[in-house]
Design an enzyme around this catalytic site. Structure first.
Site, short mmCIF file in Angstrom:
data_model
loop_
_atom_site.label_atom_id
_atom_site.label_comp_id
_atom_site.label_asym_id
_atom_site.label_seq_id
_atom_site.Cartn_x
_atom_site.Cartn_y
_atom_site.Cartn_z
N TYR A 77 0.82 -1.21 0.00
CA TYR A 77 0.00 0.00 0.00
C TYR A 77 0.85 1.26 0.00
O TYR A 77 0.42 2.30 -0.50
CB TYR A 77 -1.00 -0.02 1.17
N HIS A 86 -5.93 -2.96 6.57
CA HIS A 86 -5.27 -3.98 5.76
C HIS A 86 -4.26 -4.81 6.55
O HIS A 86 -3.49 -5.57 5.98
CB HIS A 86 -4.58 -3.34 4.55
#
Lengths: 750, 750
Positions: free
Chosen positions: A272, A429
Site C-alpha cells: 500500500y 489492511h
C-alpha cells in the site's frame, strides 16, 4: 521613470513566476522550463526518448479506436471500469505528448474526451455497485474516481493554455469542480481519513485545485474538511475504522504526519505504500512547482524521501515487495508508482546516484522535469549501486509502535533475507501476525508469507476485490509463520482490538556479519501471555550458506495449545521422524483459518530434535526443531472450505505443543547444497546440524546450543529481561560459564 | 632401392595412421592432431579456453582434496556413489588437461587414482545394494559401472603413452580387462539388450578395447555376445523385458538399428535419448578416429546425425525436453550429453551452422577435436538460427510403430506448442498414455504431462531410483491427458501387452499456418475399442493467440465409463457451471493411479458447453468443452496415498462420461489475454469462444463448429475412415454442404 516601472514589472513578473498563481500552464508536473529542456535534449537521452516513443505508440493505438466514455456499470476488471481507467492513463500521457511534440491532435483528443465526461458526469448517480463504503460515480469506489482525477488533472494542465476560455469554463463548472466536491465535501468518510484512500482523494482535489487556481480546493487538500460528521465507529468495507481514535485533523500534512513512521515506514506495509506513493509524490511535485513556499520535500525531516528509501529496502533481491499485510505478490519497484517516486525524489532531493541504479532497472522515466533529470544522470553514467542493508524500521507516527526487522546476509547476488514483523496492526489492511517472519534465498521464498487473498483487477475473482478468504484465511494468525494459541487468532481476529496495540522491538543488531540478530516481544495478542521471538542469522565457514536460528518463547500462566507453522515452499525430501498420512482429508479446524487447512500428515518424534528436509529452486533446506515426544508434528495443505478455488495450494509444517504452560520453540533453518536438473548432480543435500538443545530457559535467560556434524558447537545466550547494550551478564549452565555484555552472546567451541 | 623402401615405409606409416592399431595415443576422443590444433588456437577461441579453464579449476579443486577411492556402499546420491562418479568425471577432464597443458601432475593424478582402483577392484564382490537386475561393483547397478568405464577409458587414453609399460600392464590386467569382462560376459543380461543400459555397456567395453587395442573387446562391443543364455521372460527391475521378442542380435550396430526410428526418434523418449546419446556419440567418435573404415556416421543413412536433430526438436522453446515416458523434468539440451552430441555431429557431419546456435546457448564445448571445430565456427560467427518446426516423428526400427506429432505456432519467442503421443510402448520406461498430449505456451507448461516420479540422484528419495509412485501413478493412463476407460489403464497397465502394440498415425499436416493438424488412432489399448484423437492449432486474427481444437472420438460396442483429464497448470479463475466442493477429501478411486487423486470438486453443466478458465504465468486460458447434462465435471488434486510426499500437488479437470457407448469429446483451448502483477492491468481475460457444437459425428465423418463471440464461425470437418490426400468428400449437415479434398477441411464463415 517609465523605465523603472517597466523594470519593476519585469522583476515582479519574474518573482510571480515563483508563486503559484501567476505561472502559466503546464505548472503541475510538467513546467514550461521542463518542456523546453526535454525538447532540446530528447535525442541525447535514449531512456527519455524511449519512454516518449512508448507513450506515443500506446496513445496512438488507443486514439485509433476513438473515444469511449461508457455509462459506469462494472466492477474492477469489467469493461466500463477498465475503460475509464484506460482513459485517464491515456489522457495523462496524451497531455505530455502534446506538450513535448506540440501536435495538436493530442490536445484535441483530450478536450473532446473531457467534454464527453463533462456531459456525462452531471447525469451520474453513485455507481450502481453498492459494495463500497464510499461509492464513486465513474467507478464502484471513490478511490478509483480519485485515481481518475489525479491523472486527468495532469492532462487538463497540459492543454489548459491551449483551450478556449469557454471550454475551460464548461469543463470546470460541469466536471472538475463538482467532481472534486463529490470526492471531498460529499464524501467526508472518504476524504477525511488517515488512509491511502484519502491520500488519493486529497491529491486529486489538490492537483485539480492547483490547475484551476482554486484556493478553496487547495486548502481543502492541504488541511482537510473542517466538519465531517463522521461517527467514531464508522468502518469501511474492509472492516477498517474510518477515523482513528483521537485523529487530530485531516488533509495532506496530516497524512504525512501519521501514515509514516519517522523512518518512513508506512503503516499499511509496502504494497500500500507503493500505491499511496503516487499521489503523495505527484501532489508533492505539484506543490513544489506551484507552491515552493511550502518546502514540501523538507517537511518532517524529509519524510517523503525517507519513505522512498524505506520502500526500496522492503524488497527481496529481485525488487519484489515483502508481502506484509494485505499485499498481492509480484508487485515490485518496477511499478509505475515507483518510477515516479524515484524520479521525483532524485530530482527534488539531492540527486542521489544510487537511485539511478533503480531507475536503470525500471528502464522507464516520467515524461517531466524529474524524468529528464534521471535520464540525464543515466546518460552521464552517474549511477551507483543501490545496496540494500539490514535495517530495523520503526512503525507509528512517533516511531514507537513496534517495527519491522530485515536481516540480509551473504552476497547481494545470492542473498539470504529474513523479515520479521512486530509492527502495529497496519489499519484495515493489517494481518493478525504478530512476530511472524518470512525467509528468502536468492530472491525466492523459502518460508513464505501468504500475502492477500485477492486478484487485483481480475473480474473473475469477485470483481477484483478482496476475496472472502482474505478475512477467513489470509489475515488469520495460522496463515502466518507465528504462534496461534488455542486455535484462536491474535486479538481473537478483532480489528478494533488489534488496532489498539503493537508489538515491541526488544533488540536489533546487524553490525557483526558473524551474527545479525533481532528480537521482539508481544504482550497483547493474547491477554496475559507474553510472546518473545528472537531470530539470528549466522555466517560461519562451517556452513555453505547463512544459518537461521529461531527462538520463540511463550510465557503463560496456564496450559494451552500452541501451534507454530512454517510455510515452507517446495517438495518434502524427508524427515527423521515417523509420520502417517490419512486416507481421507479433513480440515484442521473449524475457524480462524484452520478451516482452510487440510491435515495431510501427522507424526511424533522419539528424539529431542525433529528434522524436515525439503527441496526448492535447486536447493535443499532443513528445519531442525527441538521437540518433546508429545509434540504433534503436522503437515497441512491449504485449500479446504474453498468453494471457488480462491486459495493457492500451499503447504505447511506445524509444530503443536499442548503439554506446557510456557513452551519454547527452537529451530535452526539450513540452506544446504544444491541440485541441478540438467547435470543431475546433488551435493550437500542433507542437514549438517545436530544436537539443537535448550541449555537454559528461564525468565532471565535463554541459552541454546547446536552443533555441526563435524563436532563444532555454538551457544547462543539471550538476556530475556534486559536488552541494555552495556549490561553485564553472568550465568552458569551445565557446568559452563557465560559472561558477556549486552543482550546476546554467540559462543563458538571449535 | 633403399630410397624406394624408405618412401614405401613413409607411405605405409601414413596409411597406417588411418587405421586403428598403428596410431599412437590419444586416439579415442582426442587425437595428436586435435591436441596440437587446440594448443595453437586456444587464445583465439574464448569458448574453448573458457571450457579448459573451467575444467582446470574444477579438477584442481578436487585434486586438492587428495584421492578417495572408497569401498562401494551407497545408493545414488549417497557418498560412495557420488565419489566414484565424481572420480570418473574428474579424471576424464584431467586427461584432457594433461594433453593440452602438458602438466604431468594431472597424468600422475590419473595414474595414482587408477592404481588405487586396480588394487580395489579385484577384491570387490557385487555391490551390497541388491536392487538392480544387473548389479555393478563400484555402483549399485552395472549401468553406473559402465558410465565409469566410458569416462575412464578417455582418461587412460590420455596418459597411455606417458605410462610405463609395467604400469599399463597392472592397470589392464587388474582393472580394465576384468572390468570390461564383468560388464559383458559376466553380465549378459546387461550387455546383450537393445536398451540404453547396453549402449553404455557396449561403449564402455568398446572404448577401453580401442585404447588397449583389444580386438576381442572391440568385437564384443560391435557385435554383442554370441551366447547369453538369457531367458525370454527375464525382466529388469523397472519391469522391462531383457530381450525383445525376436531380437536379432546385440552389440553397437543392433543398437543403432533398433533403438532409433528412421527419423531418429528414440523409442524410450528424449530424456533417455539424451542419456544414451553420450555413449552412442562418444563411441562413434572413437570408432571414427580409430576405425574410420567403419564409416560409422554414415551408418543407416546418417542415423546418429538424425538422432541429434530429432532430440533438438523434441524440446520446448526453452530447450527443455518434452517429458515423454519416464523423464525427469528440467533436463534440457544444455546437458553435457548434448554438448558432446552437438560438437561431434557438427564436426563429423558437415558442420551445420544451425548447430552453432545451440552450442552458443550451451556456452560450453568438448575439449577435443570436435569442440575445437565448434569454437572455431563460433569465433568466425558462422552460426545460423536453429528453427524448430512442426514435425511428425515415426517410432519403431522401421518407422511403422506410431509416432509423435509436434505442432508449433506463433512466433518462436512466443510459441504455442502441442505434443501428441501415438508411439509404441517405449520399452520399460514407457507410460500407458496412448493419444495423450501436452501443451506449452512461451516455453511454459499449460496442460502438462507429469513426467517420471523420481528424483534422479537425490538420496533422500529412494536412493535416487524410480519411486514406487512411478508405477502406481506416473505410468498410469489417468496421470495423462488421455482417456481412461472403466477406471483401468491402457493394456490394464501391463507392460508386456503394451509392448506388443503401437498407436497409428492417421494424418499430420503442418503446411498451412492457418491450421496445423494431427490425427492418430489406437485400437489396442482397450480390446474392441477404437480411440481416435485429432488435434488442430488454428491461427486467426480473431484470436490473440493460436487456438487448440481437440476432438477425441471413441467407438465401443458397450456402455463404459470414460474419463478425460486435462492437467492444467495454474489457478482456477472461474467456470460457467455450478460445482460443489466436499468437506472432506477422498481418493477418486482405488487403483490404476486413481488412488493418488483427491476428488476436490464436482459439478454438472446445464448448458451444452462447459468452460474452465484459469490463470498461469501472467496469462489466462480457457477450456470450452461440449458436455451433456449427465457428464460429471470433476476437479482432482494429486497427493492421495502418498505416504512420503513423493508426488507433486498438481491438479486436473476431468470430464467423465458414463451414458454413452461411443462418446466424442470436443474441446477448444484458448490462450487469452494477460495480467501483469506490476501494472495490475488485466486484458482479455475471458473466453471469446461460444457455441462449440457437434454438427455431425458418425463412422465416416465428424464435423465440429465453434464461434467467436463477435459472430464469426468455423466448421472443422474430418474424414474418419479415409485419410487419403486426394480423396473427395461431400456431405450435408444441418442444411450445409461440405465439399473438400483430403482428410480434413476448415471452413470459416465471416
Amino acid at each position: 521613470m517609465k523605465r523603472a516601472i517597466i523594470l519593476l514589472s519585469i522583476v515582479l513578473s519574474v518573482l510571480m513566476m515563483g508563486s503559484a498563481f501567476a505561472q502559466s500552464h503546464p505548472r503541475l508536473v510538467l513546467t514550461a522550463d521542463g518542456v523546453s529542456a526535454i525538447k532540446s535534449n530528447l535525442e541525447k537521452l535514449p531512456l527519455l526518448n524511449q519512454s516518449l516513443q512508448d507513450a506515443i505508440k500506446e496513445v496512438d493505438m488507443d486514439m485509433a479506436n476513438g473515444i469511449e466514455v461508457p455509462i459506469p456499470k462494472d466492477m474492477a476488471g469489467g469493461y466500463t471500469h477498465e475503460r475509464h481507467k484506460k482513459n485517464y492513463l491515456i489522457l495523462q500521457k496524451a497531455g505530455v505528448i502534446f506538450q513535448i511534440t506540440g501536435d495538436q491532435k493530442y490536445a484535441a483528443f483530450i478536450r473532446d474526451m473531457l467534454m464527453q465526461y463533462a456531459k456525462l458526469y452531471p447525469t451520474l448517480p453513485p455507481h450502481p455497485e453498492k459494495r463500497s463504503y464510499a461509492r464513486g460515480k465513474l467507478f464502484w469506489q471513490s478511490l478509483n474516481d480519485a485515481n481518475w482525477l489525479v491523472y486527468m488533472s495532469q492532462a487538463y494542465d497540459c492543454i489548459y493554455d491551449w483551450l478556449k476560455p469557454a471550454e475551460k469554463k464548461v469543463l470546470e463548472q460541469d466536471l472538475f469542480r463538482p467532481y472534486a466536491d463529490y470526492l471531498s465535501v460529499e464524501s467526508p468518510q472518504f476524504f477525511n481519513r488517515i488512509h491511502n484512500h484519502s491520500t488519493w482523494g486529497i491529491a486529486a482535489v489538490g492537483m485539480i485545485g492547483l490547475v484551476m487556481n482554486d484556493k478553496e480546493l487547495i486548502d481543502r487538500a492541504l488541511y482537510g474538511l473542517k466538519d465531517d460528521l463522521i461517527d467514531k465507529d464508522q468502518k469501511d468495507n474492509d472492516g477498517g475504522l474510518i477515523k482513528l481514535p483521537e485523529q487530530p485533523g485531516a488533509g495532506f500534512f496530516i497524512q504525512l504526519d501519521f501514515l509514516f513512521s519517522p523512518d518512513g515506514y508506512y503503516t499499511e506495509g509496502p504494497y500500500y505504500q507503493r500505491y499511496a506513493l503516487y499521489p503523495f509524490m505527484l501532489f508533492a511535485e505539484s506543490l513544489e512547482n506551484c507552491r515552493p513556499d511550502l518546502k514540501i520535500f523538507d517537511y518532517r525531516d524529509h519524510i517523503l524521501s525517507k519513505s522512498l528509501f524505506t520502500i526500496l529496502n522492503l524488497t527481496d533481491s529481485e525488487g519484489l515487495f515483502f508481502p506484509i499485510n494485505d499485499s498481492q505478490k509480484g508487485m515490485s519497484y518496477l511499478s509505475r508508482e515507483l518510477v515516479s517516486a524515484v524520479d521525483i525524489i532524485y530530482h527534488f532531493c539531492g540527486k542521489d546516484p544510487t537511485l539511478l541504479a533503480i531507475a536503470k532497472m525500471q528502464n522507464s522515466v516520467m515524461l517531466d522535469n524529474t524524468g529528464f533529470s534521471v535520464a540525464m544522470g543515466l546518460s552521464e553514467n552517474r549511477e551507483q549501486p543501490f545496496i540494500k542493508k539490514s535495517v530495523e524500521l520503526s512503525d507509528g507516527p512517533n516511531g514507537d509502535q513496534g517495527g519491522v526487522g530485515v536481516i540480509r546476509a551473504g552476497k547481494s547476488t545470492d542473498e539470504l533475507c529474513l523479515v520479521m514483523k512486530y509492527t502495529a496492526q497496519g489499519m484495515g489492511h493489517g494481518h493478525f501476525d504478530k512476530l511472524s517472519f518470512s525467509m528468502y534465498d536468492k530472491g525466492k521464498e523459502v518460508i513464505q508469507d501468504y500475502g492477500a487473498a485477492r486478484f487485483v483487477n481480475i473480474d473473475q475473482k469477485y470483481g477484483g476485490a478482496y476475496l472472502p478468504e482474505n478475512n477467513t484465511w489470509a489475515k488469520q494468525s495460522v496463515a502466518h509463520n507465528t504462534i496461534t494459541i488455542n486455535g484462536t487468532s491474535h486479538f481473537e481476529g478483532d480489528f478494533e482490538t488489534g488496532n489498539k496495540y503493537h508489538s515491541n522491538p526488544y533488540f536489533f543488531n546487524a553490525t557483526d556479519k558473524e551474527m545479525q540478530i533481532m528480537s521482539a516481544k508481544d504482550t497483547n495478542a493474547y491477554p496475559g501471555i507474553t510472546m518473545h521471538r528472537t531470530m539470528a542469522v549466522i555466517e560461519d565457514k562451517a556452513f555453505e550458506k547463512p544459518l537461521v536460528v529461531d527462538i520463540f518463547r511463550v510465557q503463560s500462566q496456564q496450559q494451552n495449545q500452541y501451534d507454530l507453522p512454517y510455510y515452507f515452499m517446495g517438495q518434502v525430501m524427508g524427515t527423521d521422524f515417523e509420520y502417517s498420512v490419512p486416507s481421507t482429508l479433513s480440515p484442521f479446524g473449524k475457524n480462524f483459518g484452520y478451516q482452510h487447512l487440510w491435515k495431510t500428515g501427522e507424526g511424533k518424534s522419539q528424539n529431542s530434535n525433529a528434522k524436515l528436509n525439503w527441496f526448492s529452486n535447486e536447493r535443499f533446506y532443513t528445519l531442525t526443531t527441538v521437540v518433546s515426544p508429545e509434540d504433534e508434528l503436522v503437515f497441512a495443505q491449504l485449500g479446504a472450505s474453498d468453494p471457488l478455488f480462491n486459495l493457492r495450494r500451499d503447504q505447511s509444517f506445524i509444530i503443536r505443543k499442548t503439554k506446557e504452560k510456557s513452551p519454547i520453540y527452537i529451530s535452526v533453518i539450513e540452506t544446504n547444497g544444491h541440485y541441478d536438473p540438467v547435470s543431475e548432480i546433488s551435493a550437500n543435500s542433507f542437514s549438517n546440524i545436530t544436537d539443537v538443545e535448550i541449555l537454559l530457559n528461564n525468565e532471565k535467560y535463554t541459552v541454546v546450543t547446536f552443533a555441526h556434524r563435524s563436532g563444532k558447537k555454538w551457544a547462543l545466550a539471550i538476556s530475556n529481561e534486559d536488552a541494555g547494550a552495556t549490561m553485564n551478564h553472568h550465568l552458569q549452565a551445565e557446568g559452563k560459564n557465560f559472561d558477556w555484555i549486552g543482550p546476546f552472546k554467540l559462543t563458538k567451541y571449535d
